[in-house]
Enzyme design. Sequence first.
Site, PDB file in Angstrom:
ATOM      1  N   VAL A   6       9.332  69.511 -16.343  1.00 32.99           N
ATOM      2  CA  VAL A   6      10.526  69.139 -15.577  1.00 32.99           C
ATOM      3  C   VAL A   6      11.540  68.466 -16.509  1.00 32.99           C
ATOM      4  O   VAL A   6      12.748  68.590 -16.312  1.00 32.99           O
ATOM      5  CB  VAL A   6      10.164  68.244 -14.370  1.00 32.99           C
ATOM      6  CG1 VAL A   6       9.612  66.900 -14.792  1.00 32.99           C
ATOM      7  CG2 VAL A   6      11.373  68.036 -13.470  1.00 32.99           C
ATOM      8  N   ILE A  36       9.909  61.700  -8.904  1.00 26.17           N
ATOM      9  CA  ILE A  36       8.680  60.989  -9.265  1.00 26.17           C
ATOM     10  C   ILE A  36       8.785  59.509  -8.879  1.00 26.17           C
ATOM     11  O   ILE A  36       7.827  58.930  -8.358  1.00 26.17           O
ATOM     12  CB  ILE A  36       8.372  61.184 -10.769  1.00 26.17           C
ATOM     13  CG1 ILE A  36       8.072  62.666 -11.032  1.00 26.17           C
ATOM     14  CG2 ILE A  36       7.173  60.317 -11.198  1.00 26.17           C
ATOM     15  CD1 ILE A  36       7.987  63.049 -12.491  1.00 26.17           C
ATOM     16  N   GLY A  54      14.116  59.032  -8.657  1.00 25.67           N
ATOM     17  CA  GLY A  54      14.199  60.480  -8.438  1.00 25.67           C
ATOM     18  C   GLY A  54      12.942  60.963  -7.730  1.00 25.67           C
ATOM     19  O   GLY A  54      12.307  60.210  -6.992  1.00 25.67           O
ATOM     20  N   ASP A  90       2.373  56.192 -20.732  1.00 29.03           N
ATOM     21  CA  ASP A  90       1.834  57.556 -20.800  1.00 29.03           C
ATOM     22  C   ASP A  90       2.606  58.364 -21.836  1.00 29.03           C
ATOM     23  O   ASP A  90       2.215  59.478 -22.161  1.00 29.03           O
ATOM     24  CB  ASP A  90       1.939  58.228 -19.422  1.00 29.03           C
ATOM     25  CG  ASP A  90       1.310  59.620 -19.412  1.00 29.03           C
ATOM     26  OD1 ASP A  90       0.200  59.766 -19.983  1.00 29.03           O
ATOM     27  OD2 ASP A  90       1.920  60.562 -18.863  1.00 29.03           O
ATOM     28  N   HIS A 142       0.131  61.234 -22.730  1.00 25.68           N
ATOM     29  CA  HIS A 142       1.076  62.082 -21.980  1.00 25.68           C
ATOM     30  C   HIS A 142       0.330  63.049 -21.038  1.00 25.68           C
ATOM     31  O   HIS A 142       0.446  64.271 -21.176  1.00 25.68           O
ATOM     32  CB  HIS A 142       1.980  62.853 -22.955  1.00 25.68           C
ATOM     33  CG  HIS A 142       3.266  63.310 -22.315  1.00 25.68           C
ATOM     34  ND1 HIS A 142       4.449  63.447 -23.003  1.00 25.68           N
ATOM     35  CD2 HIS A 142       3.563  63.685 -21.044  1.00 25.68           C
ATOM     36  CE1 HIS A 142       5.400  63.865 -22.201  1.00 25.68           C
ATOM     37  NE2 HIS A 142       4.885  64.033 -20.999  1.00 25.68           N
ATOM     38  N   ILE A 143      -0.408  62.452 -20.089  1.00 23.96           N
ATOM     39  CA  ILE A 143      -1.225  63.284 -19.184  1.00 23.96           C
ATOM     40  C   ILE A 143      -0.748  63.197 -17.730  1.00 23.96           C
ATOM     41  O   ILE A 143      -1.495  63.510 -16.808  1.00 23.96           O
ATOM     42  CB  ILE A 143      -2.721  62.889 -19.258  1.00 23.96           C
ATOM     43  CG1 ILE A 143      -2.922  61.386 -18.968  1.00 23.96           C
ATOM     44  CG2 ILE A 143      -3.309  63.257 -20.611  1.00 23.96           C
ATOM     45  CD1 ILE A 143      -4.367  60.992 -18.717  1.00 23.96           C
ATOM     46  N   GLY A 144       0.516  62.785 -17.538  1.00 24.49           N
ATOM     47  CA  GLY A 144       1.033  62.616 -16.175  1.00 24.49           C
ATOM     48  C   GLY A 144       0.766  63.798 -15.265  1.00 24.49           C
ATOM     49  O   GLY A 144       0.329  63.642 -14.119  1.00 24.49           O
ATOM     50  N   PRO A 187      23.668  54.657  -6.117  1.00 27.98           N
ATOM     51  CA  PRO A 187      22.695  54.363  -5.052  1.00 27.98           C
ATOM     52  C   PRO A 187      22.276  55.632  -4.318  1.00 27.98           C
ATOM     53  O   PRO A 187      23.047  56.589  -4.245  1.00 27.98           O
ATOM     54  CB  PRO A 187      23.470  53.437  -4.108  1.00 27.98           C
ATOM     55  CG  PRO A 187      24.705  53.043  -4.824  1.00 27.98           C
ATOM     56  CD  PRO A 187      24.982  54.052  -5.876  1.00 27.98           C
TER      57      PRO A 187
HETATM   58  P1  NDP Z   1      14.555  63.492 -11.255  1.00 27.89           P
HETATM   59  O1  NDP Z   1      15.714  64.213 -11.819  1.00 27.89           O
HETATM   60  O2  NDP Z   1      14.182  63.722  -9.841  1.00 27.89           O
HETATM   61  O3  NDP Z   1      14.740  61.920 -11.461  1.00 27.89           O
HETATM   62  C1  NDP Z   1      15.313  61.407 -12.607  1.00 27.89           C
HETATM   63  C2  NDP Z   1      15.895  60.080 -12.258  1.00 27.89           C
HETATM   64  O4  NDP Z   1      16.422  59.497 -13.452  1.00 27.89           O
HETATM   65  C3  NDP Z   1      17.050  60.161 -11.259  1.00 27.89           C
HETATM   66  O5  NDP Z   1      16.740  59.351 -10.161  1.00 27.89           O
HETATM   67  C4  NDP Z   1      18.230  59.589 -12.019  1.00 27.89           C
HETATM   68  O6  NDP Z   1      19.059  58.782 -11.226  1.00 27.89           O
HETATM   69  C5  NDP Z   1      17.511  58.714 -13.032  1.00 27.89           C
HETATM   70  N1  NDP Z   1      18.412  58.309 -14.084  1.00 27.89           N
HETATM   71  C6  NDP Z   1      19.257  59.064 -14.814  1.00 27.89           C
HETATM   72  N2  NDP Z   1      19.991  58.282 -15.624  1.00 27.89           N
HETATM   73  C7  NDP Z   1      19.597  57.002 -15.377  1.00 27.89           C
HETATM   74  C8  NDP Z   1      19.988  55.744 -15.875  1.00 27.89           C
HETATM   75  N3  NDP Z   1      20.940  55.636 -16.803  1.00 27.89           N
HETATM   76  N4  NDP Z   1      19.357  54.643 -15.415  1.00 27.89           N
HETATM   77  C9  NDP Z   1      18.389  54.740 -14.486  1.00 27.89           C
HETATM   78  N5  NDP Z   1      17.998  55.912 -13.949  1.00 27.89           N
HETATM   79  C10 NDP Z   1      18.590  57.025 -14.388  1.00 27.89           C
HETATM   80  O7  NDP Z   1      13.328  63.851 -12.224  1.00 27.89           O
HETATM   81  P2  NDP Z   1      11.766  63.707 -11.945  1.00 27.89           P
HETATM   82  O8  NDP Z   1      11.533  62.505 -11.122  1.00 27.89           O
HETATM   83  O9  NDP Z   1      11.220  64.987 -11.504  1.00 27.89           O
HETATM   84  O10 NDP Z   1      11.248  63.446 -13.447  1.00 27.89           O
HETATM   85  C11 NDP Z   1      11.700  62.326 -14.159  1.00 27.89           C
HETATM   86  C12 NDP Z   1      11.239  62.373 -15.596  1.00 27.89           C
HETATM   87  O11 NDP Z   1       9.851  62.107 -15.681  1.00 27.89           O
HETATM   88  C13 NDP Z   1      11.398  63.709 -16.315  1.00 27.89           C
HETATM   89  O12 NDP Z   1      12.717  63.882 -16.799  1.00 27.89           O
HETATM   90  C14 NDP Z   1      10.389  63.615 -17.419  1.00 27.89           C
HETATM   91  O13 NDP Z   1      10.985  63.089 -18.574  1.00 27.89           O
HETATM   92  C15 NDP Z   1       9.351  62.633 -16.902  1.00 27.89           C
HETATM   93  N6  NDP Z   1       8.055  63.252 -16.614  1.00 27.89           N
HETATM   94  C16 NDP Z   1       6.957  62.798 -17.275  1.00 27.89           C
HETATM   95  C17 NDP Z   1       5.715  63.298 -16.991  1.00 27.89           C
HETATM   96  C18 NDP Z   1       4.509  62.815 -17.699  1.00 27.89           C
HETATM   97  O14 NDP Z   1       3.586  63.604 -17.912  1.00 27.89           O
HETATM   98  N7  NDP Z   1       4.443  61.535 -18.077  1.00 27.89           N
HETATM   99  C19 NDP Z   1       5.527  64.362 -15.994  1.00 27.89           C
HETATM  100  C20 NDP Z   1       6.750  64.755 -15.348  1.00 27.89           C
HETATM  101  C21 NDP Z   1       7.963  64.201 -15.658  1.00 27.89           C
HETATM  102  P3  NDP Z   1      20.473  59.358 -10.686  1.00 27.89           P
HETATM  103  O15 NDP Z   1      20.099  60.416  -9.695  1.00 27.89           O
HETATM  104  O16 NDP Z   1      21.135  58.171 -10.110  1.00 27.89           O
HETATM  105  O17 NDP Z   1      21.184  59.953 -11.868  1.00 27.89           O
HETATM  106  C1  DGY Z   2       7.360  67.083 -17.916  1.00 27.09           C
HETATM  107  O1  DGY Z   2       7.150  68.046 -17.155  1.00 27.09           O
HETATM  108  O2  DGY Z   2       8.488  66.749 -18.264  1.00 27.09           O
HETATM  109  C2  DGY Z   2       6.172  66.296 -18.379  1.00 27.09           C
HETATM  110  O3  DGY Z   2       6.432  65.400 -19.348  1.00 27.09           O
HETATM  111  C3  DGY Z   2       4.930  67.079 -18.603  1.00 27.09           C
HETATM  112  O4  DGY Z   2       4.487  67.610 -17.414  1.00 27.09           O
END
Ligand code: NDP
Ligand code: DGY
Length: 322
Positions: free
Chosen positions: A77, A158, A156, A263, A287-289, A181
Site C-alpha cells: 500500500v 490502518i 487513515g 516494525d 517489517h512484518i505488519g 480533520p
Molecule cells: P492511508 O492513506 O489510508 O493513511 C495514511 C494517513 O497518513 C492518512 O490518514 C494521512 O492523513 C496521513 N498523513 C499524511 N501526511 C501526514 C502528516 N503530515 N502528518 C500526519 N499524518 C499524515 O494509508 P494506510 O493506512 O493504508 O497505510 C499507511 C502507511 O502504513 C502506508 O503508507 C505504509 O507506509 C504503512 N504500512 C506499513 C505496513 C507494515 O508492514 N508495517 C503495512 C501496510 C502499510 P490525511 O488524510 O490527513 O492526509
Molecule cells: C506496505 O504494504 O506498504 C507494507 O509496508 C508491507 O505490506
Amino acid sequence: MAVFVTRRIPAEGLRLLSQASGCRVQQWDSDEPVPRAELLAGVAGTRGLLCLLSDRIDREVLDAAGPGLKVISTLSVGFDHLALDEIKKRGIRVGYTPDVLTDATAELSVALLLSACRRLPEAAEQVKSGGWTTWKPLWMCGYGLSDSTVGIIGLGRIGQAVARRLKPFGVSKFLYTGNSPKPESAAEFGAEFVPLTRLAEESDFVVVTCALTPATQGLCNKDFFGRMKKTSVFVNTSRGAVVNQEDLYEALAQGRIAAAGLDVTTPEPLPTDHPLLSLRNCVILPHIGSATYATRSTMAVLAAKNLLAGLRGEPMPHELQL
Ligand code: NDP
Ligand code: DGY
C-alpha cells in the site's frame, strides 16, 4: 506483453499472470531482493512491472525499461519507493494494495504496542536466562492501556483499524494528527484532531500509521520525543524514515520516554550492531505488519489483477491517482 516480477511472490498471484493470455512473465525467482543490475536488465523492453517496497523505482529503472513500460503494480500500500513525478510524466499507470492488509497491519501494531508497554520480549528472556527467581511486586512492571490517551499520527485506513482494536482495552481518549480533520472517521472513536505538539505532550501511547512523504520524513524527532511523557510508549508501523532514529535512541537510552516498538526502520534490515538493538526498552520487528499467509496471498492476487487490468487498458481494482 512482457512483464517483469521482481521477487518470488505467493503462487496465487504469479499463477494469474502466467495464465493470462498474451502475458510473458519473467521473474526474479528468489526470496532475496533482485540485485540492481538484474532489475535494470529485467525491466528492459517490458510493458508491465510487478515490484516490491524494497525496489527503488526511479528514473534509472524507467529509462532501462524504455518507453514500452505502461504499468507498475506494487505489492504494497505504501508507494514511497516509487518516483511518482517521473512515472506520471511518462504516462505510466500505478496499481497498489490498500485495504487488504489493513486488518493484519493493525493487528500487528496492537501486538507491538502491547509487547513494548508490557515488556514481553524482555520478560520472556528473563524466563530463559534464569532471571525469574520468584514473583516480585516491583519486577517487570510496565504501562497499560486502561484510562490512557492514545495519539495516532495518520488516522487513515490502518490508523482507524488500530483505534478500533485499542478502544475495547479501555482507552479513555484518542487524539490524532494529519493534513486535515476527518470528523466522520474520528466520530467512531471520539478522536480529537490536534497539532502534533499536543499529541506528543498528552499521549500515553503514540502510534505512527501515516504515509511517508516529504512532510512526514523525520517528523518524530528530538523535539517530538522531548515533548512526550517519560511514561509514554512510541510505536511505528508506517515507515522507518518518519522517525529520526538517533533522536529516538537518545530518548530511550536516557529514559525520556518509556519504550518503543518499531516494525519499520532505516535501513531495512537494521544492522545487527545498531545501537537501538542494545536497548532493553525497544522492541524491533522485521517489517512484518502485513505478514499473514492470507493477507500476503490476497496482496499478490490484487497486485496481479492491477497489473493485468493496466496492461489491458481496463480500470484497475486499485489504481493510485497520480
Ligand atoms: P492511508 O492513506 O489510508 O493513511 C495514511 C494517513 O497518513 C492518512 O490518514 C494521512 O492523513 C496521513 N498523513 C499524511 N501526511 C501526514 C502528516 N503530515 N502528518 C500526519 N499524518 C499524515 O494509508 P494506510 O493506512 O493504508 O497505510 C499507511 C502507511 O502504513 C502506508 O503508507 C505504509 O507506509 C504503512 N504500512 C506499513 C505496513 C507494515 O508492514 N508495517 C503495512 C501496510 C502499510 P490525511 O488524510 O490527513 O492526509
Ligand atoms: C506496505 O504494504 O506498504 C507494507 O509496508 C508491507 O505490506
